[in-house]
Design a protein around this motif. Structure first.
Motif, PDB file in Angstrom:
ATOM      1  N   GLU A 265     -23.502 -68.502 107.724  1.00 24.29           N
ATOM      2  CA  GLU A 265     -22.148 -69.026 107.979  1.00 24.29           C
ATOM      3  C   GLU A 265     -21.580 -68.389 109.249  1.00 24.29           C
ATOM      4  OE1 GLU A 265     -19.162 -67.318 107.679  1.00 24.29           O
ATOM      5  OE2 GLU A 265     -19.837 -65.408 106.872  1.00 24.29           O
ATOM      6  N   PRO A 266     -20.842 -69.168 110.044  1.00 26.36           N
ATOM      7  CA  PRO A 266     -20.394 -68.687 111.352  1.00 26.36           C
ATOM      8  C   PRO A 266     -19.060 -67.945 111.344  1.00 26.36           C
ATOM      9  CG  PRO A 266     -19.882 -71.012 111.141  1.00 26.36           C
ATOM     10  CD  PRO A 266     -20.586 -70.611 109.864  1.00 26.36           C
ATOM     11  N   GLN A 267     -18.275 -68.043 110.251  1.00 26.51           N
ATOM     12  CA  GLN A 267     -16.933 -67.469 110.268  1.00 26.51           C
ATOM     13  C   GLN A 267     -16.943 -65.953 110.445  1.00 26.51           C
ATOM     14  OE1 GLN A 267     -17.964 -69.699 108.001  1.00 26.51           O
ATOM     15  NE2 GLN A 267     -16.681 -71.476 108.451  1.00 26.51           N
ATOM     16  N   ILE A 268     -17.968 -65.281 109.946  1.00 28.96           N
ATOM     17  CA  ILE A 268     -17.998 -63.820 109.986  1.00 28.96           C
ATOM     18  C   ILE A 268     -17.998 -63.300 111.420  1.00 28.96           C
ATOM     19  CG2 ILE A 268     -20.515 -63.748 109.849  1.00 28.96           C
ATOM     20  CD1 ILE A 268     -17.993 -61.217 108.366  1.00 28.96           C
ATOM     21  N   LEU A 269     -18.576 -64.043 112.348  1.00 25.42           N
ATOM     22  CA  LEU A 269     -18.604 -63.585 113.736  1.00 25.42           C
ATOM     23  C   LEU A 269     -17.185 -63.500 114.297  1.00 25.42           C
ATOM     24  CD1 LEU A 269     -20.147 -62.747 116.238  1.00 25.42           C
ATOM     25  CD2 LEU A 269     -20.443 -65.168 116.809  1.00 25.42           C
ATOM     26  N   GLY A 270     -16.370 -64.501 114.025  1.00 30.64           N
ATOM     27  CA  GLY A 270     -14.985 -64.456 114.457  1.00 30.64           C
ATOM     28  C   GLY A 270     -14.225 -63.314 113.805  1.00 30.64           C
ATOM     29  N   GLN A 271     -14.543 -63.024 112.556  1.00 30.31           N
ATOM     30  CA  GLN A 271     -13.887 -61.921 111.850  1.00 30.31           C
ATOM     31  C   GLN A 271     -14.286 -60.577 112.440  1.00 30.31           C
ATOM     32  OE1 GLN A 271     -15.384 -63.208 108.051  1.00 30.31           O
ATOM     33  NE2 GLN A 271     -13.426 -64.120 107.443  1.00 30.31           N
ATOM     34  N   MET A 272     -15.536 -60.453 112.854  1.00 37.67           N
ATOM     35  CA  MET A 272     -15.962 -59.215 113.506  1.00 37.67           C
ATOM     36  C   MET A 272     -15.293 -59.048 114.866  1.00 37.67           C
ATOM     37  SD  MET A 272     -19.973 -58.450 112.693  1.00 37.67           S
ATOM     38  CE  MET A 272     -19.832 -56.772 113.300  1.00 37.67           C
ATOM     39  N   LYS A 273     -15.137 -60.128 115.587  1.00 35.23           N
ATOM     40  CA  LYS A 273     -14.443 -60.055 116.879  1.00 35.23           C
ATOM     41  C   LYS A 273     -12.990 -59.634 116.694  1.00 35.23           C
ATOM     42  CE  LYS A 273     -17.363 -63.307 119.412  1.00 35.23           C
ATOM     43  NZ  LYS A 273     -17.439 -64.575 120.174  1.00 35.23           N
ATOM     44  N   GLN A 274     -12.373 -60.109 115.608  1.00 35.75           N
ATOM     45  CA  GLN A 274     -11.005 -59.707 115.307  1.00 35.75           C
ATOM     46  C   GLN A 274     -10.944 -58.221 114.953  1.00 35.75           C
ATOM     47  OE1 GLN A 274      -8.233 -60.924 115.784  1.00 35.75           O
ATOM     48  NE2 GLN A 274      -6.732 -60.542 114.170  1.00 35.75           N
ATOM     49  N   ALA A 275     -11.928 -57.730 114.205  1.00 33.39           N
ATOM     50  CA  ALA A 275     -11.983 -56.306 113.847  1.00 33.39           C
ATOM     51  C   ALA A 275     -12.128 -55.443 115.096  1.00 33.39           C
ATOM     52  CB  ALA A 275     -13.141 -56.053 112.888  1.00 33.39           C
ATOM     53  N   GLU A 276     -12.954 -55.891 116.043  1.00 31.94           N
ATOM     54  CA  GLU A 276     -13.134 -55.160 117.303  1.00 31.94           C
ATOM     55  C   GLU A 276     -11.838 -55.134 118.095  1.00 31.94           C
ATOM     56  OE1 GLU A 276     -13.696 -54.886 121.607  1.00 31.94           O
ATOM     57  OE2 GLU A 276     -13.183 -56.706 120.490  1.00 31.94           O
ATOM     58  N   ARG A 277     -11.141 -56.268 118.152  1.00 35.84           N
ATOM     59  CA  ARG A 277      -9.901 -56.346 118.910  1.00 35.84           C
ATOM     60  C   ARG A 277      -8.833 -55.436 118.314  1.00 35.84           C
ATOM     61  NH1 ARG A 277      -5.085 -58.697 118.743  1.00 35.84           N
ATOM     62  NH2 ARG A 277      -5.512 -59.733 116.750  1.00 35.84           N
ATOM     63  N   LEU A 278      -8.701 -55.442 116.994  1.00 35.29           N
ATOM     64  CA  LEU A 278      -7.691 -54.612 116.336  1.00 35.29           C
ATOM     65  C   LEU A 278      -7.975 -53.129 116.536  1.00 35.29           C
ATOM     66  CD1 LEU A 278      -7.204 -56.612 113.003  1.00 35.29           C
ATOM     67  CD2 LEU A 278      -5.625 -56.476 114.932  1.00 35.29           C
ATOM     68  N   ALA A 279      -9.249 -52.744 116.470  1.00 33.04           N
ATOM     69  CA  ALA A 279      -9.607 -51.339 116.683  1.00 33.04           C
ATOM     70  C   ALA A 279      -9.334 -50.920 118.115  1.00 33.04           C
ATOM     71  CB  ALA A 279     -11.079 -51.119 116.334  1.00 33.04           C
ATOM     72  N   ARG A 280      -9.618 -51.823 119.055  1.00 29.95           N
ATOM     73  CA  ARG A 280      -9.382 -51.513 120.463  1.00 29.95           C
ATOM     74  C   ARG A 280      -7.888 -51.362 120.735  1.00 29.95           C
ATOM     75  NH1 ARG A 280      -9.067 -55.651 123.705  1.00 29.95           N
ATOM     76  NH2 ARG A 280     -10.611 -56.811 122.471  1.00 29.95           N
ATOM     77  N   GLU A 281      -7.090 -52.278 120.199  1.00 33.66           N
ATOM     78  CA  GLU A 281      -5.648 -52.212 120.411  1.00 33.66           C
ATOM     79  C   GLU A 281      -5.025 -50.988 119.740  1.00 33.66           C
ATOM     80  OE1 GLU A 281      -4.147 -55.930 119.063  1.00 33.66           O
ATOM     81  OE2 GLU A 281      -4.817 -57.044 120.838  1.00 33.66           O
ATOM     82  N   ALA A 282      -5.653 -50.503 118.669  1.00 32.42           N
ATOM     83  CA  ALA A 282      -5.153 -49.314 117.977  1.00 32.42           C
ATOM     84  C   ALA A 282      -5.610 -48.020 118.651  1.00 32.42           C
ATOM     85  CB  ALA A 282      -5.607 -49.333 116.515  1.00 32.42           C
ATOM     86  N   GLY A 283      -6.416 -48.145 119.709  1.00 33.33           N
ATOM     87  CA  GLY A 283      -6.906 -46.968 120.419  1.00 33.33           C
ATOM     88  C   GLY A 283      -7.999 -46.237 119.680  1.00 33.33           C
ATOM     89  N   CYS A 284      -8.693 -46.935 118.785  1.00 33.37           N
ATOM     90  CA  CYS A 284      -9.728 -46.306 117.956  1.00 33.37           C
ATOM     91  C   CYS A 284     -11.140 -46.702 118.371  1.00 33.37           C
ATOM     92  CB  CYS A 284      -9.513 -46.668 116.484  1.00 33.37           C
ATOM     93  SG  CYS A 284      -7.966 -46.061 115.793  1.00 33.37           S
ATOM     94  N   LEU A 285     -11.251 -47.460 119.456  1.00 31.84           N
ATOM     95  CA  LEU A 285     -12.562 -47.944 119.893  1.00 31.84           C
ATOM     96  C   LEU A 285     -12.976 -47.198 121.148  1.00 31.84           C
ATOM     97  CD1 LEU A 285     -14.339 -50.329 118.757  1.00 31.84           C
ATOM     98  CD2 LEU A 285     -13.613 -51.605 120.747  1.00 31.84           C
ATOM     99  N   GLY A 286     -14.153 -46.574 121.095  1.00 31.88           N
ATOM    100  CA  GLY A 286     -14.676 -45.857 122.245  1.00 31.88           C
ATOM    101  C   GLY A 286     -15.948 -46.503 122.758  1.00 31.88           C
ATOM    102  N   THR A 287     -16.679 -45.761 123.578  1.00 28.64           N
ATOM    103  CA  THR A 287     -17.870 -46.314 124.225  1.00 28.64           C
ATOM    104  C   THR A 287     -18.925 -46.752 123.226  1.00 28.64           C
ATOM    105  OG1 THR A 287     -17.498 -44.895 126.147  1.00 28.64           O
ATOM    106  CG2 THR A 287     -19.698 -45.820 125.881  1.00 28.64           C
ATOM    107  N   LEU A 288     -19.170 -45.932 122.208  1.00 32.09           N
ATOM    108  CA  LEU A 288     -20.268 -46.237 121.285  1.00 32.09           C
ATOM    109  C   LEU A 288     -19.965 -47.472 120.445  1.00 32.09           C
ATOM    110  CD1 LEU A 288     -22.286 -43.550 119.346  1.00 32.09           C
ATOM    111  CD2 LEU A 288     -22.003 -45.854 118.499  1.00 32.09           C
ATOM    112  N   LEU A 289     -18.793 -47.522 119.813  1.00 28.94           N
ATOM    113  CA  LEU A 289     -18.466 -48.692 118.997  1.00 28.94           C
ATOM    114  C   LEU A 289     -18.304 -49.946 119.848  1.00 28.94           C
ATOM    115  CD1 LEU A 289     -16.052 -47.638 116.109  1.00 28.94           C
ATOM    116  CD2 LEU A 289     -18.500 -48.091 116.049  1.00 28.94           C
ATOM    117  N   ASN A 290     -17.792 -49.791 121.046  1.00 26.09           N
ATOM    118  CA  ASN A 290     -17.686 -50.945 121.933  1.00 26.09           C
ATOM    119  C   ASN A 290     -19.073 -51.539 122.196  1.00 26.09           C
ATOM    120  OD1 ASN A 290     -16.209 -52.686 123.935  1.00 26.09           O
ATOM    121  ND2 ASN A 290     -17.644 -51.664 125.308  1.00 26.09           N
ATOM    122  N   GLN A 291     -20.037 -50.666 122.463  1.00 23.60           N
ATOM    123  CA  GLN A 291     -21.407 -51.133 122.669  1.00 23.60           C
ATOM    124  C   GLN A 291     -21.957 -51.787 121.409  1.00 23.60           C
ATOM    125  OE1 GLN A 291     -24.007 -51.175 125.047  1.00 23.60           O
ATOM    126  NE2 GLN A 291     -22.326 -51.013 126.517  1.00 23.60           N
TER     127      GLN A 291
END
Length: 442
Positions: free
Chosen positions: A116-142
């Protein structure tokens, strides 16, 4: 730093527990910040993926064993559970296993509905929220960027998402075979239960020209119509308006057929035999079986759709092997990048040491050059001294290690230095030592 994933999903935890541990998008930023505040230096990076089927924390830490104990305790405390409530329901992955898990999740291989394709959009949302919260660094970004790229590769190079695996999705696919554009179609849904709601949601995504809900109780029909942007009619109005619809989807609890052969024949005559697509998802059936014999009607029952779904599942399952091979290769690429990062402190220290040696020899050379210019001697001698000095300084440490090596470690140093300095690994100890010694003494 190590990568660790902690979570639970539809395969490991019942719905009741997943509900207690679900986080809405609005809750994620505060949750991430609370986690970092509570666990302090145990977590340097963190992201939270929460859907109806899973809750997962992706973390970067230099204290993996400590975090593996404290994170479940923290999560249980947040949702007023005891840690034992999570026992047997949670999983943990580290390093390569964590990367493989993330890539499989993004690609739909870990979903309740395979591919199912919906999970990919949900993961992108999780990445965006973590980045905006200042919790995303080099390793998780990769990790996330490589997850997205892997999912795209899996979908473009395999059949993992190419076949319908739900009756609602199968209905849309079958209707698309009959009509060139569903956006030009009028759709009638008979009933207002869960199956009709699912089908209406899938068809609504195609933005049809018109959608109507016909149901025994008008209030329930209006509730569903408000969700999908449809209008409402009563069942008594069906004979009068039936010819207006290109697609009919029916699923009621009626014990007798609601749509009879005569109603459909009259509608086809009015439509000048323009085709109609019908899905009868009810048991007992809502549409008389004789309707299937009409030339301009394409009627599919529950059994017909079930065979389409099963075929889709088999074809998706056949693609799993290809998808897993792609994921394994991308995990290796990620781990190679991660291992390269672990060498950064050593590389930085080597560069600092080399810079100190360079500065020291450069200072000597500048003094020698000034002296040569003052005395009228050849300044090239200062450059020669600079080159010899740098060579000796850079060779001193490896040569010393080779000379001090015992009979057990000497072959290792010979092979390593031979590769670094272009000497053949088949040379004798003395010949390689002499080569390096000569370079240092020149």
């Amino acid at each position: 730093m190590q990568l660790i994933t902690f979570g639970l999903n539809h395969a490991t935890a019942p719905l009741a527990l997943r509900e207690q541990l679900a986080f809405g998008d609005a809750q994620v930023p505060d949750t991430l910040q609370q986690l970092r505040d509570s666990l302090g230096e145990q977590v340097t990076e963190v992201a939270l993926l929460s859907t109806c089927n899973r809750t997962e924390f992706y973390c970067v830490t230099d204290k993996p064993h400590q975090l593996a104990e404290t994170l479940p305790q923290w999560l249980a405390q947040q949702r007023q559970l005891v840690t034992n409530d999570l026992s047997g329901h949670v999983y943990q992955h580290t390093q390569g296993s964590a990367a493989q898990h993330a890539f499989r999740v993004a690609s739909g291989l870990d979903s309740m509905v395979l591919g199912e394709p919906q999970i990919l959009g949900q993961m992108k949302q999780a990445e965006r929220l973590a980045r905006e919260a200042g919790c995303l660094g080099t390793l998780l970004n990769q990790l996330f960027q490589r997850s997205f790229a892997t999912a795209k590769e899996v979908r473009s190079q395999t059949e993992i998402g190419a076949h319908s695996v739900s009756m609602a999705a199968a209905g849309v696919r079958l209707a698309e075979r009959i009509f060139e554009r569903l956006a030009d179609c009028a759709i009638l849904f008979v009933g207002a239960g869960e199956m009709i709601e699912l089908c209406a949601t899938h068809f609504a995504a195609q933005q049809p020209k018109r959608m109507v809900i016909a149901n025994r109780t008008r209030e329930r029909a209006q509730t569903l119509a408000g969700k999908v942007g449809a209008s409402v009619m009563s069942l008594n109005e069906l004979p009068e308006h039936f010819a207006q619809f290109d697609i009919v989807v029916s699923c009621t609890a009626s014990s007798l057929p609601i749509i009879g052969l005569g109603m459909v024949e009259r509608a086809l005559k009015t439509r000048k035999h323009k085709p109609m697509f019908m899905m009868d998802l009810a048991v007992p059936r809502d549409i008389e079986s004789d309707v299937a014999q009409l030339d301009d009607v394409f009627l599919y029952t529950v059994d017909d759709l079930a065979s389409v779904v099963q075929e889709g599942m088999e074809q998706r399952q056949a693609a799993v092997g290809d998808a897993e091979r792609i994921i394994q290769q991308r995990v290796q690429d990620f781990m190679h990048w991660l291992e390269g990062r672990s060498a950064l402190p050593v590389i930085q220290e080597m560069r600092q040491h080399a810079e100190q040696l360079r500065q020291a020899e450069l200072s000597k050379a500048q003094k020698a050059l000034q002296k040569a210019l003052a005395q009228g001697t050849d300044p090239m001698q200062a450059l020669e001294q600079l080159s010899h000095g740098l060579t000796n300084k850079f060779l001193h440490a490896p040569l010393q290690a080779l000379q001090q090596a015992d009979e057990h470690t000497r072959p290792h140093w010979l092979a390593l230095l031979g590769e670094l300095y272009g000497a053949s690994s088949t040379r004798t100890d003395s010949s390689l030592t002499n080569k390096l010694t000569n370079k240092e003494e020149e």
